[in-house]
Design a protein around this motif. Structure first.
Motif, PDB file in Angstrom:
ATOM      1  N   GLU A   1       0.865  -1.184   0.000  1.00  0.00           N
ATOM      2  CA  GLU A   1       0.000   0.000   0.000  1.00  0.00           C
ATOM      3  C   GLU A   1       0.899   1.230   0.000  1.00  0.00           C
ATOM      4  O   GLU A   1       1.810   1.324   0.836  1.00  0.00           O
ATOM      5  N   ASN A   2       0.671   2.133  -0.944  1.00  0.00           N
ATOM      6  CA  ASN A   2       1.499   3.334  -1.093  1.00  0.00           C
ATOM      7  C   ASN A   2       2.977   2.974  -1.219  1.00  0.00           C
ATOM      8  O   ASN A   2       3.833   3.578  -0.565  1.00  0.00           O
ATOM      9  N   ASN A   3       3.270   1.951  -2.028  1.00  0.00           N
ATOM     10  CA  ASN A   3       4.638   1.472  -2.268  1.00  0.00           C
ATOM     11  C   ASN A   3       5.332   0.938  -1.017  1.00  0.00           C
ATOM     12  O   ASN A   3       6.555   0.844  -0.974  1.00  0.00           O
ATOM     13  N   LYS A   4       4.576   0.605   0.010  1.00  0.00           N
ATOM     14  CA  LYS A   4       5.138   0.098   1.260  1.00  0.00           C
ATOM     15  C   LYS A   4       4.587  -1.306   1.525  1.00  0.00           C
ATOM     16  O   LYS A   4       3.377  -1.535   1.416  1.00  0.00           O
ATOM     17  N   LEU A   5       5.477  -2.234   1.892  1.00  0.00           N
ATOM     18  CA  LEU A   5       5.069  -3.590   2.232  1.00  0.00           C
ATOM     19  C   LEU A   5       4.260  -3.563   3.521  1.00  0.00           C
ATOM     20  O   LEU A   5       4.735  -3.072   4.543  1.00  0.00           O
ATOM     21  N   VAL A   6       3.031  -4.077   3.463  1.00  0.00           N
ATOM     22  CA  VAL A   6       2.177  -4.101   4.657  1.00  0.00           C
ATOM     23  C   VAL A   6       1.754  -5.521   5.041  1.00  0.00           C
ATOM     24  O   VAL A   6       1.116  -5.723   6.067  1.00  0.00           O
ATOM     25  N   GLY A   7       2.110  -6.498   4.211  1.00  0.00           N
ATOM     26  CA  GLY A   7       1.745  -7.874   4.519  1.00  0.00           C
ATOM     27  C   GLY A   7       2.183  -8.822   3.426  1.00  0.00           C
ATOM     28  O   GLY A   7       2.787  -8.426   2.431  1.00  0.00           O
ATOM     29  N   ILE A   8       1.854 -10.096   3.635  1.00  0.00           N
ATOM     30  CA  ILE A   8       2.098 -11.127   2.632  1.00  0.00           C
ATOM     31  C   ILE A   8       0.939 -12.111   2.714  1.00  0.00           C
ATOM     32  O   ILE A   8       0.397 -12.355   3.801  1.00  0.00           O
ATOM     33  N   VAL A   9       0.531 -12.621   1.568  1.00  0.00           N
ATOM     34  CA  VAL A   9      -0.526 -13.628   1.526  1.00  0.00           C
ATOM     35  C   VAL A   9       0.010 -14.801   0.715  1.00  0.00           C
ATOM     36  O   VAL A   9       0.658 -14.614  -0.314  1.00  0.00           O
ATOM     37  N   THR A  10      -0.244 -16.005   1.224  1.00  0.00           N
ATOM     38  CA  THR A  10       0.259 -17.220   0.576  1.00  0.00           C
ATOM     39  C   THR A  10      -0.890 -18.156   0.237  1.00  0.00           C
ATOM     40  O   THR A  10      -2.015 -17.985   0.724  1.00  0.00           O
ATOM     41  N   THR A  11      -0.577 -19.126  -0.571  1.00  0.00           N
ATOM     42  CA  THR A  11      -1.595 -20.136  -0.882  1.00  0.00           C
ATOM     43  C   THR A  11      -2.034 -20.854   0.390  1.00  0.00           C
ATOM     44  O   THR A  11      -3.194 -21.230   0.514  1.00  0.00           O
ATOM     45  N   THR A  12      -1.145 -21.018   1.336  1.00  0.00           N
ATOM     46  CA  THR A  12      -1.500 -21.639   2.624  1.00  0.00           C
ATOM     47  C   THR A  12      -2.514 -20.779   3.366  1.00  0.00           C
ATOM     48  O   THR A  12      -3.477 -21.313   3.934  1.00  0.00           O
TER      49      THR A  12
END
Length: 139
Positions: A118-129
């Protein structure tokens, strides 16, 4: 409803990251210690690449030698940098993208993790798990 729920409801917010100048041994330690398979590579808070545990396994020659696995990995790892083995041009998503949209991306692409930006800033990660665990809770 599943189709409209935002990805922010299932993403991991405390993301383990590395910098492209970090040693590969650091990444290997993070993969094993945190039991994860994907690490965003960042400069400040911006995602510049993605590193997978599979990327590191491709570098290992320990299985085909008679040498100590740790020694072989350390020797091979010293020959490469995270910057050399990370995936560039990373596809990222917004925390407002729906779970359905993320599922469609995973179904069409050959990767299993997406940085949430968000706004070029890493705020999370989502995986297939994360997605599978979410779907299992729906039953």
């Amino acid at each position: 409803m599943i189709r409209k729920a935002p990805i922010s409801t299932i993403m991991t917010e405390k993301v383990i990251t590395v910098n492209k100048t970090d040693e590969i041994e650091k990444a290997e330690h993070l993969f094993k210690h945190h039991h994860i398979r994907h690490i965003p590579v960042v400069e400040k808070d911006a995602v510049v690449g993605m590193l997978s545990y599979t990327d590191l396994q491709r570098l290992s020659f320990a299985d085909i030698t008679n040498e100590n696995e740790g020694d072989v990995d350390a020797m091979v790892y010293s020959m490469f940098s995270i910057s050399q083995i990370m995936k560039r041009n990373v596809v990222s998503v917004s925390p407002r993208n729906s779970i359905k949209e993320i599922a469609e991306i995973f179904a069409k692409r050959e990767f299993h993790a997406l940085p949430v930006v968000e706004n070029n800033k890493l705020v999370g990660i989502v995986t297939t798990t994360d997605l599978i665990n979410y779907l299992l809770k729906q039953f």
